[in-house]
Design a protein around this motif. Structure first.
Motif, PDB file in Angstrom:
ATOM      1  N   VAL A 438       0.841  -1.328  -0.001  1.00 43.49           N
ATOM      2  CA  VAL A 438      -0.006   0.006  -0.030  1.00 43.49           C
ATOM      3  C   VAL A 438       0.842   1.273  -0.124  1.00 43.49           C
ATOM      4  N   GLY A 439       1.850   1.294   0.816  1.00 40.56           N
ATOM      5  CA  GLY A 439       2.868   2.455   1.082  1.00 40.56           C
ATOM      6  C   GLY A 439       3.466   2.586  -0.379  1.00 40.56           C
ATOM      7  N   GLY A 440       3.811   1.543  -1.120  1.00 44.43           N
ATOM      8  CA  GLY A 440       4.587   1.597  -2.364  1.00 44.43           C
ATOM      9  C   GLY A 440       3.621   2.471  -3.308  1.00 44.43           C
ATOM     10  N   ILE A 441       2.341   1.833  -3.407  1.00 44.84           N
ATOM     11  CA  ILE A 441       1.113   2.159  -4.397  1.00 44.84           C
ATOM     12  C   ILE A 441       0.956   3.526  -4.078  1.00 44.84           C
ATOM     13  N   LEU A 442       1.001   4.060  -2.943  1.00 45.34           N
ATOM     14  CA  LEU A 442       0.632   5.264  -2.363  1.00 45.34           C
ATOM     15  C   LEU A 442       1.735   6.256  -2.806  1.00 45.34           C
ATOM     16  N   THR A 443       3.020   5.821  -2.995  1.00 47.75           N
ATOM     17  CA  THR A 443       4.117   6.624  -3.208  1.00 47.75           C
ATOM     18  C   THR A 443       4.025   7.010  -4.756  1.00 47.75           C
ATOM     19  N   LEU A 444       3.742   5.906  -5.470  1.00 47.52           N
ATOM     20  CA  LEU A 444       3.734   6.047  -6.856  1.00 47.52           C
ATOM     21  C   LEU A 444       2.524   7.058  -7.451  1.00 47.52           C
ATOM     22  N   VAL A 445       1.397   6.776  -6.552  1.00 46.20           N
ATOM     23  CA  VAL A 445       0.193   7.813  -7.142  1.00 46.20           C
ATOM     24  C   VAL A 445       0.649   9.105  -6.515  1.00 46.20           C
ATOM     25  N   LEU A 446       1.138   9.385  -5.425  1.00 46.20           N
ATOM     26  CA  LEU A 446       1.468  10.738  -5.169  1.00 46.20           C
ATOM     27  C   LEU A 446       2.541  11.238  -6.059  1.00 46.20           C
ATOM     28  N   GLN A 447       3.311  10.569  -6.501  1.00 50.32           N
ATOM     29  CA  GLN A 447       4.563  11.001  -7.324  1.00 50.32           C
ATOM     30  C   GLN A 447       3.938  11.391  -8.604  1.00 50.32           C
ATOM     31  N   ARG A 448       2.971  10.570  -9.066  1.00 48.39           N
ATOM     32  CA  ARG A 448       2.212  10.945 -10.341  1.00 48.39           C
ATOM     33  C   ARG A 448       1.698  12.023 -10.387  1.00 48.39           C
ATOM     34  N   ALA A 449       0.777  12.408  -9.242  1.00 47.22           N
ATOM     35  CA  ALA A 449      -0.117  13.404  -8.907  1.00 47.22           C
ATOM     36  C   ALA A 449       0.588  14.697  -8.485  1.00 47.22           C
ATOM     37  N   GLY A 450       2.081  14.415  -8.640  1.00 45.64           N
ATOM     38  CA  GLY A 450       2.959  15.727  -8.136  1.00 45.64           C
ATOM     39  C   GLY A 450       2.765  16.199  -6.727  1.00 45.64           C
ATOM     40  N   ASP A 451       1.966  15.517  -5.730  1.00 42.98           N
ATOM     41  CA  ASP A 451       1.679  16.202  -4.629  1.00 42.98           C
ATOM     42  C   ASP A 451       2.910  15.731  -3.644  1.00 42.98           C
ATOM     43  N   TRP A 452       3.557  16.830  -3.166  1.00 41.50           N
ATOM     44  CA  TRP A 452       4.608  16.372  -2.475  1.00 41.50           C
ATOM     45  C   TRP A 452       4.347  16.499  -0.772  1.00 41.50           C
ATOM     46  N   ARG A 453       3.085  17.041  -0.715  1.00 46.79           N
ATOM     47  CA  ARG A 453       2.887  17.366   0.923  1.00 46.79           C
ATOM     48  C   ARG A 453       2.716  15.867   1.487  1.00 46.79           C
ATOM     49  N   LEU A 454       2.378  15.018   0.816  1.00 49.38           N
ATOM     50  CA  LEU A 454       2.122  13.621   1.593  1.00 49.38           C
ATOM     51  C   LEU A 454       3.247  12.678   1.264  1.00 49.38           C
ATOM     52  N   GLY A 455       4.452  13.527   0.913  1.00 46.69           N
ATOM     53  CA  GLY A 455       5.614  12.619   0.485  1.00 46.69           C
ATOM     54  C   GLY A 455       5.958  11.622   1.310  1.00 46.69           C
ATOM     55  N   TRP A 456       5.938  11.919   2.776  1.00 45.89           N
ATOM     56  CA  TRP A 456       6.437  11.246   3.714  1.00 45.89           C
ATOM     57  C   TRP A 456       5.610   9.861   3.907  1.00 45.89           C
ATOM     58  N   LEU A 457       4.400   9.938   3.623  1.00 46.37           N
ATOM     59  CA  LEU A 457       3.581   8.780   3.944  1.00 46.37           C
ATOM     60  C   LEU A 457       3.943   7.431   3.304  1.00 46.37           C
ATOM     61  N   GLY A 458       4.405   7.614   2.115  1.00 48.72           N
ATOM     62  CA  GLY A 458       4.514   6.178   1.324  1.00 48.72           C
ATOM     63  C   GLY A 458       5.665   5.569   1.997  1.00 48.72           C
ATOM     64  N   PRO A 459       6.730   6.372   1.989  1.00 48.74           N
ATOM     65  CA  PRO A 459       7.976   5.909   2.835  1.00 48.74           C
ATOM     66  C   PRO A 459       7.772   5.007   3.999  1.00 48.74           C
ATOM     67  N   THR A 460       7.061   6.012   4.804  1.00 50.20           N
ATOM     68  CA  THR A 460       6.376   5.609   6.044  1.00 50.20           C
ATOM     69  C   THR A 460       6.161   4.271   6.153  1.00 50.20           C
ATOM     70  N   LEU A 461       4.908   4.115   5.426  1.00 48.94           N
ATOM     71  CA  LEU A 461       4.205   2.871   5.291  1.00 48.94           C
ATOM     72  C   LEU A 461       4.975   1.694   4.886  1.00 48.94           C
ATOM     73  N   ILE A 462       5.862   2.154   3.830  1.00 52.61           N
ATOM     74  CA  ILE A 462       6.913   1.079   3.462  1.00 52.61           C
ATOM     75  C   ILE A 462       7.632   0.404   4.756  1.00 52.61           C
ATOM     76  N   ALA A 463       8.285   1.458   5.482  1.00 58.64           N
ATOM     77  CA  ALA A 463       8.880   1.238   6.463  1.00 58.64           C
ATOM     78  C   ALA A 463       8.039   0.420   7.564  1.00 58.64           C
ATOM     79  N   VAL A 464       7.043   0.935   8.099  1.00 59.04           N
ATOM     80  CA  VAL A 464       6.032   0.338   9.078  1.00 59.04           C
ATOM     81  C   VAL A 464       5.829  -1.299   8.588  1.00 59.04           C
ATOM     82  N   GLY A 465       5.585  -1.271   7.227  1.00 53.16           N
ATOM     83  CA  GLY A 465       5.146  -2.579   6.734  1.00 53.16           C
ATOM     84  C   GLY A 465       6.303  -3.674   6.835  1.00 53.16           C
ATOM     85  N   SER A 466       7.534  -3.147   6.667  1.00 47.16           N
ATOM     86  CA  SER A 466       8.535  -4.111   6.587  1.00 47.16           C
ATOM     87  C   SER A 466       9.132  -4.398   8.053  1.00 47.16           C
TER      88      SER A 466
END
Lengths: 620, 243, 194
Positions: A438-466
């Motif tokens: 989910v974190g990875g997909i979110l990162t991709l989606v946010l990057q596509r959308a160019g929205d940097w405000r939630l840039g931390w969320l994806g990596p955090t989810l990836i870290a938490v998940g791992s």
């Protein structure tokens, strides 16, 4: 038989838990002191990531100025600065964006600005100057940088303000670069000459960068194009209302008065995706370090709990309940963790101070303050103590579940591995994988959308998940160890070792887990880096067809084009051994529009957007 | 506290203890009946493996018997959950083991006041009671020493003080003199005896007849059964006889 | 013999009259072995006959005082310095009883041992009780008395330990033979121990 008498439970005792906590704390502190070596080791384990995090946080926050600080550094005693855009601008005190109502022709603000303000245009540029060894391209600042209102931004160190276009000021490093002294005359390759009449420093730049300062027309190549200039306003404070007024003319305004109420915290909240990405990265690496610490420290606490087993049995025999037993071990984590965190923060901040002292260049925009943030450091300490507490709580729970009688006799049987654990492990692993995906997909989606405000969320989810994934894997380690032991080894000592590990899996699991998480972090970073590499390759901007070589020459003065192109051709044919050479000559429009100035303009328009990867560029 | 008035301090009714199942089952205790009154010290003697230590841990609620019932001050231990048993150990029972009786991280006085603090006593009150108890075992001046700085005999005396502090009434001692030399052991027994004479009840598990002789009653245990007992006359009767 | 040497040792301290000697003896041995005054005078007469004590005349109240002679002093010192010879064997009824019982069919040896153990334990408890009930252990009389009681305590303890040991020995033997020990072998073993 009569009915059994009621048990001794009696009324609940409100003071018990406080007494219990006091006892647990006393026991934990004394036990920590009784095993100074082990306690020190665990404290150091906790301190290591804290040192790194506290140091990075302090240096990082030192580099982030509040809007007022950055404005102050750039403006000196000027009231505001303006950059002219080729479209309408809507801005707050700290950020600007085009408002999408179409283009407009950038204008010189003096044409519309009320006369309350004195306007000083300044532009960064470059100049070719002859040195003792040849020709150097040296940074230059065009405009009246010696205006008294620039005090704090541009400081005249010696000499006097230049008069006319032939007098310039030089930074001390420029003097050294040019091999000149105040009063000397320096020349450009096309024989324009300047007299150095004093020394000056741009406080916002590294003083080691050679820079010369001249009047508005001192350096060639700078036309009247308003987008090339930054207009500084001396005079009354520029309010937000003024700013909105100026915006209508396409001006992006930086005003001390308008930024003063904002703090660095606002800057963080003000859509700064890059900072958040960095924070997320640091947080993730730090989080993993702490996770590893928790695992390794957990092994340390486990050893401690084993050694204390008899004392715990005695406690149980005088009526301590399980909660106190586990708490007396767990609180040890808080005590030692707090010591480690405190020491780590002290050392980290100290190292940050040393690093900053060593790396300080003198630029006012390098370090705004000594960024000791109680909030950030407190958060780091809290996380470290929490990790240490978790590290101790697990052995604490194990330590409280034992046979008091056999512990009193000094006998200890390792607990039997749970049958539920492996199944639970698989479930937890699946959950972890899910979170990470989910974190990875979110990162991709946010990057596509160019929205940097939630840039931390994806990596955090990836870290938490791992981390969750790893915890699941840890649950399965005892089973894995037993399987390995059952497989057996040919060699007797290896067999004994695997059997021993399988039997005392509590001892082996933290080590296995620590190795696992190290490999995870390494694999993650490698994947991230190679992913970044792949991405930049994919987005590589080809400057020439494959198999071709493009060599570009730029000349300082469009009025004097290259004359001996044929000799360059001959040299290139000889050196590169190419089959054919074609020359393409480009002439700029009125204002010279080089790649460098284009870049500069882009950067100004969107101050926080990182610049892309630059193509190889040959300049003769 | 609703102890029946005619209940002894401790009563064991047909207590039995089996370890394991089926063919590998080991019988540690096979139907033991025993009572301990206030002011009475009962010694349990028997060879190793006779079940005497098991008897003690069952009496103290540390081990649940597989059969029979333990009644402490009128409370049936089988009716109590783990938390209530812990409370019982804080308020009624005191253990004294052969060694490692004290929590090494706590000073003598902290060790003695431990059960009281666990029971929610105010710290000052608990410490005062602990100091009194240390006084009785003549260790008041060692109150702030850690167990490592105390001799074996002193440690056992601290343990006895802890076993009786705060008016706890049942001392369960498992070879309390086992690790001590003869005269030190005697001093510890003298303390134990004094606490019992002051109104507590006690069980003393030992394999040393000389130490068992400090008890009012010696119970002989063999293969998990009581095979006999010997009761001394009271001191008064003894005095009358020698007069 | 023992009483004779004890009285001699007491007279080595200072002259005593007969009744005083009896008091001293009893005080110092904790009244463990009561003496009648006639026994004292008989012993003193014998000591005088052997030239170990002498009549030192009457004191102010007209009581006949006895003092030690040089030979008597030497004799007392020799007694204190030499180890006590215990009767090597015989008269140990308990050992004899067990040895015989071990060879008899249908006798519950364990019960005999247990009965004896309880009796000895009771003695031991009584002795311990008496000891605990004693006065200030730092006075010389109390110390002397404690020594005597301890000696008896240790003897009783030794007997219980021996009973434990015998019980274990018999139990092992029962396990080995599955029942009664053959008379001849048991006898031989008993003989060997003696």
């Amino acid at each position: 038989m009569t009915a059994p008498a009621p048990g001794p439970s009696g009324p609940r005792l409100p003071r018990r838990s406080r007494a219990g906590f006091r006892l647990a704390f006393t026991l934990a502190a004394r036990n920590a002191r009784r095993a100074p070596g082990r306690s020190f080791l665990i404290a150091v384990l906790v301190a290591l990531p804290v040192i790194g995090l506290a140091g990075a946080a302090t240096v990082g926050l030192s580099m982030v100025g509040s809007p007022a600080q950055t404005a102050q550094a750039q403006l000196g005693h000027m009231a505001a600065s303006m950059q002219m855009m080729s479209n309408h601008v809507r801005q707050t005190a700290t950020s600007a964006y085009p408002d999408g109502y179409g283009e407009l022709t950038p204008t010189d603000p003096t044409t519309w600005l009320p006369s309350d303000w004195r306007v000083v245009p300044i532009s960064p540029t470059g100049v070719y100057l002859r040195t003792a060894h040849g020709v150097a391209e040296i940074s230059a600042t065009a405009g009246r940088s010696w205006d008294p209102a620039f005090r704090g931004r541009f400081d005249l160190l010696s000499g006097h303000a230049p008069r006319g276009a032939v007098e310039i000021l030089a930074s001390p490093s420029a003097l050294a670069r040019l091999g000149a002294r105040v009063g000397d005359t320096v020349r450009t390759p096309d024989a324009t000459s300047y007299r150095i009449v004093g020394t000056m420093l741009d406080r916002t730049s590294d003083p080691r960068t050679p820079t010369v300062f001249g009047g508005r027309t001192a350096f060639s190549g700078l036309g009247p194009d308003p987008t090339l200039w930054t207009y500084y306003l001396a005079g009354p404070a520029v309010t937000l209302a003024d700013i909105h007024d100026f915006n209508r003319h396409g001006a992006f305004v930086l005003s001390l008065a308008a930024t003063a109420p904002y703090t660095s915290a606002d800057l963080f909240s003000a859509a700064d995706g890059i900072i958040w990405s960095y924070a997320a990265m640091i947080g993730m690496v730090g989080g993993f370090m702490l996770f590893e610490v928790a695992l390794l420290a957990g092994a340390g606490f486990l050893v401690g709990a084993r050694q204390e087993q008899r004392a715990l049995a005695v406690l149980a025999s005088v009526g301590a309940d399980r909660r106190l037993l586990s708490r007396s071990v767990a609180v040890g984590g808080i005590v030692i963790g707090a010591l480690g965190a405190l020491g780590g923060i002290t050392i980290g901040v100290g190292l940050a101070a040393i690093y900053m002292a060593v790396s300080r260049t003198g630029s006012t925009m390098q370090y705004y303050t000594f960024g000791v943030s109680p909030v950030a450091l407190g958060l780091i300490a809290l996380v470290a103590v929490f990790a240490s507490w978790i590290a101790a709580a697990v052995p604490g729970r194990t330590a409280s579940r034992f046979d008091v009688v056999s512990a009193l006799r000094g006998a200890r049987r390792p607990p039997r591995p749970s049958r539920l654990a492996p199944a639970l492990g698989v479930v937890v692993m699946l959950v972890g994988i899910g979170i990470a995906v989910v974190g990875g997909i979110l990162t991709l989606v946010l990057q596509r959308a160019g929205d940097w405000r939630l840039g931390w969320l994806g990596p955090t989810l990836i870290a938490v998940g791992s981390i969750v994934l790893e915890l699941g894997a840890i649950l399965g380690v005892p089973v894995l160890l037993r399987a390995v032991a059952r497989l057996g080894a040919r060699n007797a000592s290896a067999r004994m070792a695997t059997r021993d590990l399988a039997r005392n899996s509590a001892r082996a699991v933290p080590a296995v887990a620590a190795v696992m998480s190290t490999i995870f972090v390494a694999a993650f970073l490698m994947a991230a880096l190679s992913g970044g590499e792949r991405q930049s390759e994919a987005s590589y901007l080809y400057q020439a067809p494959l198999g071709d070589v493009a060599v570009s020459f730029s000349v300082p003065d469009p009025a004097q084009p290259l004359t001996d192109v044929s000799s360059y051709r001959a040299t290139l044919e000889r050196v590169l051994g190419v089959r054919s050479v074609r020359t393409i000559e480009g002439r700029p429009r009125p204002a010279r529009d080089t790649a460098a100035t284009r870049r500069r303009r882009r950067r100004r328009a969107r101050p926080w957007r990182p610049s892309g990867r630059m193509p190889p560029h040959v300049t003769a | 506290m609703t102890a029946a008035t005619n209940e002894p301090l401790l009563r064991l009714d047909g207590v039995s203890m089996h370890y394991g199942h089926g063919a590998t089952s080991v019988i540690a205790l096979a139907g033991v009946d025993l009572t301990v009154e206030r002011g009475e010290l009962v010694a349990i003697m028997g060879a190793s493996g006779s079940g005497k230590s098991t008897l003690l841990t069952i009496a103290g609620g540390l081990t649940r018997p597989t059969g029979g019932e333990v009644v402490v001050e009128g409370r049936w231990l089988s009716e109590l959950d783990a938390r209530q048993l812990a409370t019982l150990r804080r308020r009624t029972l005191g253990f004294v083991f052969q060694d490692f009786n004290l929590v090494p991280a706590l000073t003598a006085i902290e060790n003695v006041s431990l059960p009281l603090e666990l029971d929610g006593w105010k710290l000052r009150k608990a410490r005062r009671a602990a100091r009194d108890a240390l006084n009785v075992v003549e260790l008041a001046e060692r109150a702030n020493h850690f167990p490592d700085d105390l001799s074996g005999g002193q440690q056992q005396r601290v343990a006895i003080a802890r076993a009786v502090v705060g008016g706890r009434s049942l001392i369960l001692a498992d070879e309390p003199t086992g690790a001590l030399d003869s005269t030190t052991g005697e001093m510890v027994l003298r303390m134990l005896r004094a606490r019992v004479d002051a109104g507590a009840g006690g069980i003393l598990v030992t394999h040393d007849p000389r130490h068992a002789a400090w008890a009012d009653r010696i119970v002989f245990l063999r293969d998990g059964r009581i095979v006999g007992s010997s009761e001394t006359e009271s001191v008064e009767a003894l005095a009358r006889r020698s007069a | 013999m023992t009483v004779r040497n004890s009285l001699l040792a007491l007279l080595g301290e200072r002259p005593h009259y007969g009744y005083e000697l009896r008091q001293e003896f009893e005080a110092r041995t904790g009244s463990t072995w009561p003496l009648n005054i006639g026994q004292i005078y008989t012993t003193l007469d014998r000591l005088q006959r052997d030239g170990l004590v002498a009549d030192a005349g009457a004191d102010a109240e007209g009581r006949r005082q006895w003092s030690i002679t040089a030979a008597g002093r030497a004799e007392a010192e020799r007694w204190l310095a030499s180890p006590v010879e215990r009767p090597a064997q015989g008269r140990d009824e308990l050992a004899m009883k067990l040895a015989i019982a071990a060879t008899l069919p249908g006798v519950d040896l364990a019960a005999i041992i247990q009965a004896q153990r309880e009796a000895t334990a009771r003695t031991l408890q009584d002795l311990t009780r008496a000891k605990v009930a004693g006065g200030d252990p730092s006075s010389p009389e109390e110390l002397a008395w404690l020594l005597v009681v301890d000696s008896m305590i240790f003897q009783a303890e030794a007997e219980i330990r021996w009973l434990d040991h015998s019980e274990e020995r018999i139990r092992r033997s029962d396990l080995r033979t599955g029942g009664r020990v053959p008379a001849s072998r048991a006898a031989a073993r008993t003989e060997a121990r003696r």
